[in-house]
Enzyme design. Structure first.
Site, mmCIF file in Angstrom:
data_model
loop_
_atom_site.group_PDB
_atom_site.id
_atom_site.type_symbol
_atom_site.label_atom_id
_atom_site.label_comp_id
_atom_site.label_asym_id
_atom_site.label_seq_id
_atom_site.Cartn_x
_atom_site.Cartn_y
_atom_site.Cartn_z
ATOM 1 N N SER A 176 0.810 -1.217 0.000
ATOM 2 C CA SER A 176 0.000 0.000 0.000
ATOM 3 C C SER A 176 0.845 1.270 0.000
ATOM 4 O O SER A 176 0.305 2.369 0.081
ATOM 5 C CB SER A 176 -0.904 0.027 1.240
ATOM 6 O OG SER A 176 -1.687 -1.125 1.291
ATOM 7 N N HIS A 183 1.802 -5.009 9.536
ATOM 8 C CA HIS A 183 0.629 -5.289 8.699
ATOM 9 C C HIS A 183 -0.496 -5.885 9.559
ATOM 10 O O HIS A 183 -1.491 -6.364 9.030
ATOM 11 C CB HIS A 183 0.973 -6.321 7.609
ATOM 12 C CG HIS A 183 1.966 -5.857 6.590
ATOM 13 N ND1 HIS A 183 1.913 -4.623 5.983
ATOM 14 C CD2 HIS A 183 3.033 -6.486 6.036
ATOM 15 C CE1 HIS A 183 2.912 -4.514 5.116
ATOM 16 N NE2 HIS A 183 3.605 -5.627 5.136
ATOM 17 N N SER A 204 0.458 -4.860 -7.487
ATOM 18 C CA SER A 204 1.758 -4.695 -6.841
ATOM 19 C C SER A 204 2.112 -5.942 -6.020
ATOM 20 O O SER A 204 3.246 -6.432 -6.050
ATOM 21 C CB SER A 204 1.702 -3.457 -5.933
ATOM 22 O OG SER A 204 2.942 -3.221 -5.340
HETATM 23 P P1 A3P Z 1 4.088 -0.614 -7.303
HETATM 24 O O1 A3P Z 1 4.369 -2.088 -7.234
HETATM 25 O O2 A3P Z 1 2.700 -0.312 -7.785
HETATM 26 O O3 A3P Z 1 5.115 0.141 -8.038
HETATM 27 P P2 A3P Z 1 5.009 -1.331 0.093
HETATM 28 O O4 A3P Z 1 6.044 -0.314 0.380
HETATM 29 O O5 A3P Z 1 3.816 -1.263 0.999
HETATM 30 O O6 A3P Z 1 5.596 -2.687 -0.020
HETATM 31 O O7 A3P Z 1 4.397 -0.939 -1.319
HETATM 32 C C1 A3P Z 1 5.196 -1.002 -2.467
HETATM 33 C C2 A3P Z 1 4.584 -0.098 -3.508
HETATM 34 O O8 A3P Z 1 4.902 1.259 -3.192
HETATM 35 C C3 A3P Z 1 5.170 -0.377 -4.870
HETATM 36 O O9 A3P Z 1 4.131 -0.054 -5.804
HETATM 37 C C4 A3P Z 1 6.316 0.625 -4.907
HETATM 38 O O10 A3P Z 1 6.785 0.916 -6.202
HETATM 39 C C5 A3P Z 1 5.658 1.831 -4.254
HETATM 40 N N1 A3P Z 1 6.648 2.758 -3.695
HETATM 41 C C6 A3P Z 1 7.820 2.485 -3.078
HETATM 42 N N2 A3P Z 1 8.460 3.605 -2.725
HETATM 43 C C7 A3P Z 1 7.692 4.639 -3.136
HETATM 44 C C8 A3P Z 1 7.835 6.061 -3.071
HETATM 45 N N3 A3P Z 1 8.908 6.619 -2.530
HETATM 46 N N4 A3P Z 1 6.848 6.814 -3.594
HETATM 47 C C9 A3P Z 1 5.755 6.253 -4.151
HETATM 48 N N5 A3P Z 1 5.572 4.919 -4.250
HETATM 49 C C10 A3P Z 1 6.519 4.104 -3.743
#
Ligand code: A3P
Length: 320
Positions: free
Chosen positions: A68, A132, A162
């Protein structure tokens, strides 16, 4: 760590045969415990966390369902809470050399996964952890303390896509990709790790409506749209509002630049690092976009997710 079955506690071993079981996304099976689904390894650490984690009034917990935007908000919260000590040392900022996941570790997916009773004494107050854990699974010490909870949710279609990518990276070599349709089916039945997604989100939405001073409910898409407003909102919520000087001297811009997807992704530690759990740090940085789901699932598949969410969240007042 996520795949090592010999590290499961005896308490968890005794519990597993009594629980509903489904095919896992990352591990062979996932089990339903108190309404939510976990791999055996994570369930073992959830139990340890429930038994041993003692919240302090000054703690800040960041909570998300997986994928998320946790990594992003971990970095932002770390910057907000530590800005006094770090001001003027942007060239030596901890985020330049350490993963957000090491600076703000997950309770059940790192600390209690590594040790049944981790030593948390080295964390200075205010301690900042992520988890989580669904709201109703928190140890009573969290609910009884005055600690602050920040919950971040995301459009379920992007979260799903994702998570599918991430799960495929996490699966042990040789297992191959999990078919997207199979994953979608599981997501819509609620049998995804830490799912059902709608129950996870609703638990915190309800808690934030009842205790807005203790639980802040945020959306990834809103953070993307107006990050400045959200940094200020977070600082207010955490009781460390930005001062007049900080509002004028580019503090917020500095935090957002440091935590931006492009900046973090480009750092060596986030390109080729590995967490102690074996997860490669680059897996957390894929695209970081809103609406990327359309590149992977059809409109019809997206509508299926929307229908399930609407049906399950009907009457909650929450739309995702
Ligand atoms: P996507 O797979 O859609 O690119 P989490 O951190 O909860 O594991 O979620 C990972 C998601 O957040 C991934 O999405 C990732 O690319 C995105 N993400 C990671 N760092 C980010 C940032 N600095 N700004 C915006 N999105 C980010």
């Amino acid at each position: 760590k996520y795949l090592q079955e010999d590290d499961i506690s005896q308490k968890c071993r005794d519990l597993l045969p009594l629980l509903p079981r489904e095919k896992g996304w990352i591990t062979t099976s996932i089990y339903q415990y108190q309404g939510f689904w976990y791999s055996p390894q994570i369930l073992s650490s959830v139990l340890a966390c429930q038994d041993h984690f003692q919240a302090q009034d000054t703690d800040v917990l960041l909570i998300t369902a997986p994928k998320s935007g946790t990594t992003w908000l971990k970095a932002i919260l770390f910057c907000i809470l530590n800005r006094a000590e770090l001001s003027g040392s942007m060239q030596h900022h901890p985020l330049l050399t350490q993963s957000p996941h090491n600076l703000v570790p997950f309770l059940e997916s790192q600390l209690y996964l590594e040790q049944e009773i981790p030593n948390l004494a080295s964390f200075a107050s205010p301690r900042l952890f992520a988890t989580h854990l669904p709201y109703h699974l928190f140890p009573t010490s969290v609910k009884d303390s005055g600690c602050k909870l920040v919950y971040l949710c995301r459009n379920p279609k992007d979260t799903f896509v994702s998570f599918w990518h991430f799960a495929n990276k996490m699966r042990s070599k040789g297992t191959g990709e999990m078919p997207l349709e199979e994953c979608l089916d599981a997501f819509c039945r609620g049998t995804s790790p830490f799912g059902p997604y709608w129950d996870h989100v609703q638990g915190y939405y309800k808690a934030s409506s009842e205790m807005p001073e203790r639980v802040l409910f945020l959306r990834y898409e809103d953070l993307k749209e107006d990050p400045h407003v959200h940094v200020k909102r977070l600082a207010d919520f955490l009781g460390c509002p930005l001062g007049k000087q900080e509002l004028m001297d580019g503090t917020v811009d500095g935090i957002l630049r440091m935590c931006s997807f492009d900046s973090l992704k480009a750092l060596e530690v986030n390109k080729s690092g590995e967490l102690s759990t074996g997860i490669e740090t680059n897996w957390f940085f894929r695209k970081g976009e809103v609406g990327d789901w359309l590149n992977y699932i059809s409109v019809e598949m997206g509508e299926r997710i929307d229908r399930v969410m609407q049906e399950k969240m009907h009457g909650s007042g929450l739309k995702l």
